[in-house]
Every structure is written in structure tokens, then in C-alpha cells.
Design an enzyme around this catalytic site. Sequence first.
Site, PDB file in Angstrom:
ATOM      1  N   HIS A   1      -5.063 -33.760  17.358  1.00 36.19           N
ATOM      2  CA  HIS A   1      -3.960 -34.605  17.836  1.00 36.19           C
ATOM      3  C   HIS A   1      -2.831 -33.757  18.384  1.00 36.19           C
ATOM      4  O   HIS A   1      -1.685 -34.197  18.426  1.00 36.19           O
ATOM      5  CB  HIS A   1      -3.481 -35.505  16.694  1.00 36.19           C
ATOM      6  CG  HIS A   1      -4.556 -36.444  16.262  1.00 36.19           C
ATOM      7  ND1 HIS A   1      -4.736 -37.682  16.830  1.00 36.19           N
ATOM      8  CD2 HIS A   1      -5.575 -36.287  15.365  1.00 36.19           C
ATOM      9  CE1 HIS A   1      -5.791 -38.268  16.281  1.00 36.19           C
ATOM     10  NE2 HIS A   1      -6.320 -37.441  15.390  1.00 36.19           N
TER      11      HIS A   1
ATOM     12  N   LYS B   1       9.337  -0.658  14.208  1.00 35.87           N
ATOM     13  CA  LYS B   1       9.859  -0.331  12.868  1.00 35.87           C
ATOM     14  C   LYS B   1      10.925   0.760  12.991  1.00 35.87           C
ATOM     15  O   LYS B   1      11.979   0.699  12.372  1.00 35.87           O
ATOM     16  CB  LYS B   1       8.744   0.207  11.970  1.00 35.87           C
ATOM     17  CG  LYS B   1       7.773  -0.816  11.440  1.00 35.87           C
ATOM     18  CD  LYS B   1       6.845  -0.147  10.434  1.00 35.87           C
ATOM     19  CE  LYS B   1       5.636  -0.991  10.092  1.00 35.87           C
ATOM     20  NZ  LYS B   1       4.644  -0.291   9.302  1.00 35.87           N
TER      21      LYS B   1
ATOM     22  N   GLU C   1      10.427  -4.671   4.582  1.00 35.56           N
ATOM     23  CA  GLU C   1      10.519  -6.061   4.125  1.00 35.56           C
ATOM     24  C   GLU C   1      10.227  -6.160   2.634  1.00 35.56           C
ATOM     25  O   GLU C   1      10.960  -6.788   1.872  1.00 35.56           O
ATOM     26  CB  GLU C   1       9.512  -6.948   4.889  1.00 35.56           C
ATOM     27  CG  GLU C   1       9.811  -7.133   6.360  1.00 35.56           C
ATOM     28  CD  GLU C   1       9.174  -6.062   7.240  1.00 35.56           C
ATOM     29  OE1 GLU C   1       8.830  -4.971   6.711  1.00 35.56           O
ATOM     30  OE2 GLU C   1       9.018  -6.302   8.449  1.00 35.56           O
TER      31      GLU C   1
ATOM     32  N   GLY D   1      -4.921  -2.198   5.069  1.00 31.04           N
ATOM     33  CA  GLY D   1      -4.119  -3.337   4.594  1.00 31.04           C
ATOM     34  C   GLY D   1      -4.791  -4.667   4.858  1.00 31.04           C
ATOM     35  O   GLY D   1      -4.884  -5.526   3.987  1.00 31.04           O
ATOM     36  N   ARG D   2      -5.296  -4.851   6.097  1.00 28.84           N
ATOM     37  CA  ARG D   2      -5.878  -6.153   6.453  1.00 28.84           C
ATOM     38  C   ARG D   2      -7.284  -6.334   5.896  1.00 28.84           C
ATOM     39  O   ARG D   2      -7.908  -7.369   6.117  1.00 28.84           O
ATOM     40  CB  ARG D   2      -5.864  -6.330   7.967  1.00 28.84           C
ATOM     41  CG  ARG D   2      -6.476  -5.175   8.736  1.00 28.84           C
ATOM     42  CD  ARG D   2      -6.115  -5.238  10.217  1.00 28.84           C
ATOM     43  NE  ARG D   2      -6.605  -4.089  10.980  1.00 28.84           N
ATOM     44  CZ  ARG D   2      -5.960  -2.933  11.116  1.00 28.84           C
ATOM     45  NH1 ARG D   2      -4.807  -2.748  10.480  1.00 28.84           N
ATOM     46  NH2 ARG D   2      -6.442  -1.959  11.839  1.00 28.84           N
TER      47      ARG D   2
ATOM     48  N   GLU E   1      -4.736  -6.954  14.741  1.00 28.80           N
ATOM     49  CA  GLU E   1      -4.281  -5.610  14.367  1.00 28.80           C
ATOM     50  C   GLU E   1      -5.465  -4.634  14.470  1.00 28.80           C
ATOM     51  O   GLU E   1      -5.286  -3.447  14.704  1.00 28.80           O
ATOM     52  CB  GLU E   1      -3.689  -5.605  12.954  1.00 28.80           C
ATOM     53  CG  GLU E   1      -2.624  -4.532  12.760  1.00 28.80           C
ATOM     54  CD  GLU E   1      -1.884  -4.604  11.428  1.00 28.80           C
ATOM     55  OE1 GLU E   1      -2.537  -4.472  10.364  1.00 28.80           O
ATOM     56  OE2 GLU E   1      -0.654  -4.771  11.427  1.00 28.80           O
TER      57      GLU E   1
ATOM     58  N   LYS F   1       0.838  -1.196   0.000  1.00 35.29           N
ATOM     59  CA  LYS F   1       0.000   0.000   0.000  1.00 35.29           C
ATOM     60  C   LYS F   1       0.880   1.255   0.000  1.00 35.29           C
ATOM     61  O   LYS F   1       0.706   2.165  -0.787  1.00 35.29           O
ATOM     62  CB  LYS F   1      -0.902  -0.036   1.232  1.00 35.29           C
ATOM     63  CG  LYS F   1      -1.870   1.101   1.324  1.00 35.29           C
ATOM     64  CD  LYS F   1      -2.827   0.880   2.487  1.00 35.29           C
ATOM     65  CE  LYS F   1      -3.631   2.139   2.752  1.00 35.29           C
ATOM     66  NZ  LYS F   1      -4.560   2.010   3.851  1.00 35.29           N
TER      67      LYS F   1
HETATM   68  O1  F6P Z   1       2.585  -3.964   9.874  1.00 32.34           O
HETATM   69  C1  F6P Z   1       1.762  -2.894   9.646  1.00 32.34           C
HETATM   70  C2  F6P Z   1       1.251  -2.777   8.256  1.00 32.34           C
HETATM   71  O2  F6P Z   1       1.042  -1.444   8.003  1.00 32.34           O
HETATM   72  C3  F6P Z   1      -0.031  -3.561   8.017  1.00 32.34           C
HETATM   73  O3  F6P Z   1      -1.154  -2.934   8.479  1.00 32.34           O
HETATM   74  C4  F6P Z   1      -0.007  -3.708   6.543  1.00 32.34           C
HETATM   75  O4  F6P Z   1      -0.900  -4.661   6.112  1.00 32.34           O
HETATM   76  C5  F6P Z   1       1.444  -4.077   6.329  1.00 32.34           C
HETATM   77  O5  F6P Z   1       2.140  -3.284   7.281  1.00 32.34           O
HETATM   78  C6  F6P Z   1       1.989  -3.874   4.947  1.00 32.34           C
HETATM   79  O6  F6P Z   1       1.936  -2.535   4.553  1.00 32.34           O
HETATM   80  P1  F6P Z   1       2.143  -2.118   3.050  1.00 32.34           P
HETATM   81  O7  F6P Z   1       1.063  -2.720   2.246  1.00 32.34           O
HETATM   82  O8  F6P Z   1       2.093  -0.631   3.053  1.00 32.34           O
HETATM   83  O9  F6P Z   1       3.497  -2.621   2.602  1.00 32.34           O
END
Ligand code: F6P
Length: 547
Positions: A389, A509, A216, A272-273, A358, A210
Amino acid sequence: MAKQIIQLTERRTWNALAAHYDGVARMHLRKLFADDPKRGERMTVEGAGLYLDYSKNRITYETLQLLLQLADESGLRRRIDAMFRGDKINITENRAVLHVALRAPIGASIVVDGENVVPAVHAVLDRMADLSNRLRSGEWKGHTGKRIRNVINVGIGGSDLGPVMAYEALKRYSDRAMTFRFVSNVDATDFAEAVQDLDPEETLFIISSKTFTTLETMTNAHSAREWLLATVRGGEKSIAQHFVAVSTNRAEVAKFGIDTANMFGFWDWVGGRYSMDSAIGLSTMIAIGPDNFRSMLGGFHVMDEHFRTAPFERNLPVLMGLLAVWYSDFFGAQTAAVLPYEQYLKRFPAYLQQLTMESNGKQVTLDGTGVKYDTGAIYWGEPGTNGQHSFYQLIHQGTRLIPCDFIAFSKTLNPLGRHHDMLVANVFAQAEALAFGKTAEEVKAEGTPDWLVPHRVFQGNRPSNTILADRLTPESLGKLVALYEHSVFTQGVIWNVDSFDQWGVELGKILAQRIIPELESKAEPALNHDSSTNNLIRRYRRSKEEL
Ligand code: F6P
């Protein structure tokens, strides 16, 4: 002028529920069922094609009335309308919350800042469909002219969990001639293992973020670019055929070198979620095809309409949300288990963890005051029957109360001998065993020696919901996800928290950004952390230099 908000614990019904709880806590489900032979039929509801049996919950009809009253007092109706209307209910980020617009039919009108957003949603869907069709037909080729056979979604959190979950859930509907992988972790192993057997010339990366700034995702995206360019000679020009982006940040996409013609947008009103049915679902659409993707959106929409219009006493997400509050705040349940008896839903619990935790892992109310009650539970789970199990022992005989959601389908996608009847028998058996248990008398009557009896007693009275659907399809998956989205919303309204921000992820972060150069610098850095963190950094620096 700031509106006076009544604290949840000051609400009349909250206190009535607290008093009522004392009585209910002493009641056993055995008695509740014995007293009302039709309970297992009465405490059920069917909506949007899903069947919810909530009779095995530790509630009476009065509990239900009180919980519904609490929903009214908390303004749930008003808040649902506000969300669907596009009001900026994510107050800490001043944003509308409109994942429901992502699945609104083409003729609908949902206005944000004076603009109907539905046509733009459908324009993006059409572009996604065009790309999907070109990839699936082989028309879209890699830089060296080879057909694209591998699609790798690079993203994390909401830009990963939804796509992975949906791909796994709908694998049966996917194009098996193509390979789909998902890279999320900044741990290089994730990327290395995802690409180790793939030909770069046949691989397309979808960089899903987003913000397009997430550490990452951008680290993995850069590694993907290097991996591609090491094989596919053609320099920057080859990027266009091997990289597409899904983002709200056009400038950063362009800076990365991806042609913005190959960018699929979404909007700040999609959290995002809550984004798996936006362009973030591009990998899903490529896998299952545009028609199936649209029927998934149709499923979401049916549940949206059910949530928006059904009376609360027959509203699945409202009932599930209220029950979650009941267990968190009155029974003190710390966790909730989600147990899908459907192997294709193996990633559903992981997906729900972000959605629920979240969203409702919050400690202040909308007006910034600290909550005086517990909010979001810890969600976890595994597909049945594997969990049986493993951890079910604790659910049956441990000291903690763990409300469970069992999810099952009447029809299997893989009919094979007696498997499905056995699977479904296990769902029903587990819910029955949890609720009714086995008394000491029953254990003794089986000839069990006295000393062993306590070990073999099942107290029962352990609550669960059973959700039944006909068959796992794109449509039923959409309904199921929307069911939980709106249950989470319901809980957030009762708790009066902002379910749509996630400030809790920020501090870590920022600290990581500070520590990265301290780990990488050639010269010994001056460290200003606490003694534990300083020591860990020094130890890591020393050992990474050792052979
Ligand atoms: O970890 C926080 C967060 O902002 C989530 O809410 C989101 O889904 C994720 O990081 C990834 O964010 P982006 O889509 O901006 O890379």
C-alpha cells in the site's frame, strides 16, 4: 610477487553473458513460462531447510549455466575454502573472516595463527549462557538488591542492527517479563526515550562495541553511567551490577570502569556486520535463553555447511548471489528489495542494508584498481503487506527494474482466523503479478475505456525470488541470515572486492571529530572548511545561542 588478476570484464564468460543478455532482455517471463510448463518446478532448489523458487527471474537455463561458469572462473570454490580455512581474505585489514567459526560445533577445528579458535568461541558462549541464566532467573541483582528487569543494548552498526533485528524476529521466544531496548544514535532522543520509563535500579546496560571507541556508543555509554549514578547511590561500585561489555578491546573496557570479569570478548576475525551470533548477541541470548540461542547458531551452521558443500547449481546463496550480479551488472538494476511477509522480520531489511551495502559498496578490486562495472546494489524493504500500500506501485508500473526477494513462512506463530492464508496469498499474488502483469488486451476485455487502458496495464516481466521456510524459529532465522551473508560473499567474489572492510565510513568520522570542537568552543573558531560547511557551522552556532 603480485599475482596477475584478470579483470572481471575481461573474463570470457563475462563477455558471453553480455552478449547473451541482449537476447534475454527481450524475453518476457510470460513466454519463458509458456515455453517450459515445468519451469516453476525446475527452477527451484531446497537446501538447509529453505526453499528457493527462482523461476520468476529473467533468466534461461543458459543464463544459469553462464553465471555458474562465471562463478567457477572467478574462483568461488577456492575463495569459499579460503574463508572457511581461516585465510586472511580481508586483505586490507590483514584479517581472517571467520563468522562461520562462531557457529561451528564444539568438536570442530578452525585454525587462525596456529590456534584452533573453536574452543574459545564455546567458552564465551558458556559465559554468556551463565550470565543469561542468572539474569533470567533473577539471581543477578542490581546494586540495591532489585531484580534486573530491563536490558539495554548500547551499540551501533553491527553492534546494534543484528541484536535489534534478532530481538524483534524472535520476540515470540523471549522472556516477556523483561524489557529489551536498543540505543544506537548519538541523538540524545534515542537514549532519553529508551530509559524514560525505566527504573535504573532494575536496568542492565550492555555496552556493545568491537572497538570500544565508537563515538556514538561511548557517548551513550557515558550518559547511561550518569543516568545510573544519579539514582543508584553507590558510585563506581554500582557499575559492576549494571554494566557489562561486549568488545575486543579489554583495555578500553577497563578504562570505562566495567569489570573485565563482566566483559564478553570476540575476535578481530569477526566483522561488525557479521557479529550477531558472537557475544554481540548477548541481548538476544538473554531475551530468548541459551538453548534458543544455540539453536539459532545451529541454523547458521546448517546453512554454512550447505554453502560450503552443495554443488553451485543447487546452492542457495550461490544462486542468489549470482542473480544479484546478473541484475546489477547486466540489467543495470540500482536497487534490490527485500520483502519479508512476516511482521517479526520488520527490522530484517535494515539489518541487510548494513550487511550488503557495507560489504559490497566498493569501487576498487582486491588489487586496488578501479572496478569497471557496478558493485553492490542498494538494499531496502519493508514487511508485507504494508509495502503493497506504499511503494509497490513503483515496482509494478514504474520505469525502474527492482528485483525483489519475497520471504514467507508456511506456518504462523500467531494463528488467528484467516490472517495467515491471506498473508501468504498476497506474497504469491505479488510475485505472480510482477512476473506476468496484465496486457492491454486483458485490460480491454474487462470493459475498460480505451483512454484508461494504458494506466491499467501491467507490463510484468519484473523479477523476484520467493524464499519459503516452515516457521520462524531461532533456527530458521539463523539459516536466513547465513543465506544472505553467503550471497553477499558470492557477489563480492565475482566483483573481486574486499567484502569485509569498510574504509568508506572513516572520512566522515574524522571530519566530525574536527567539527565537534568548532561547534562547542566558546570563542569564535577560525574555520577552514569549504564555504558551505563554514556557513552551516556559523549559522548553527548563532542559532543555538538564541533563546
Ligand atoms: O560504521 C562502521 C562500523 O565500524 C561498523 O562496521 C561497525 O559495525 C560499527 O561501526 C560499530 O563499531 P563498533 O562495534 O566498533 O562500535
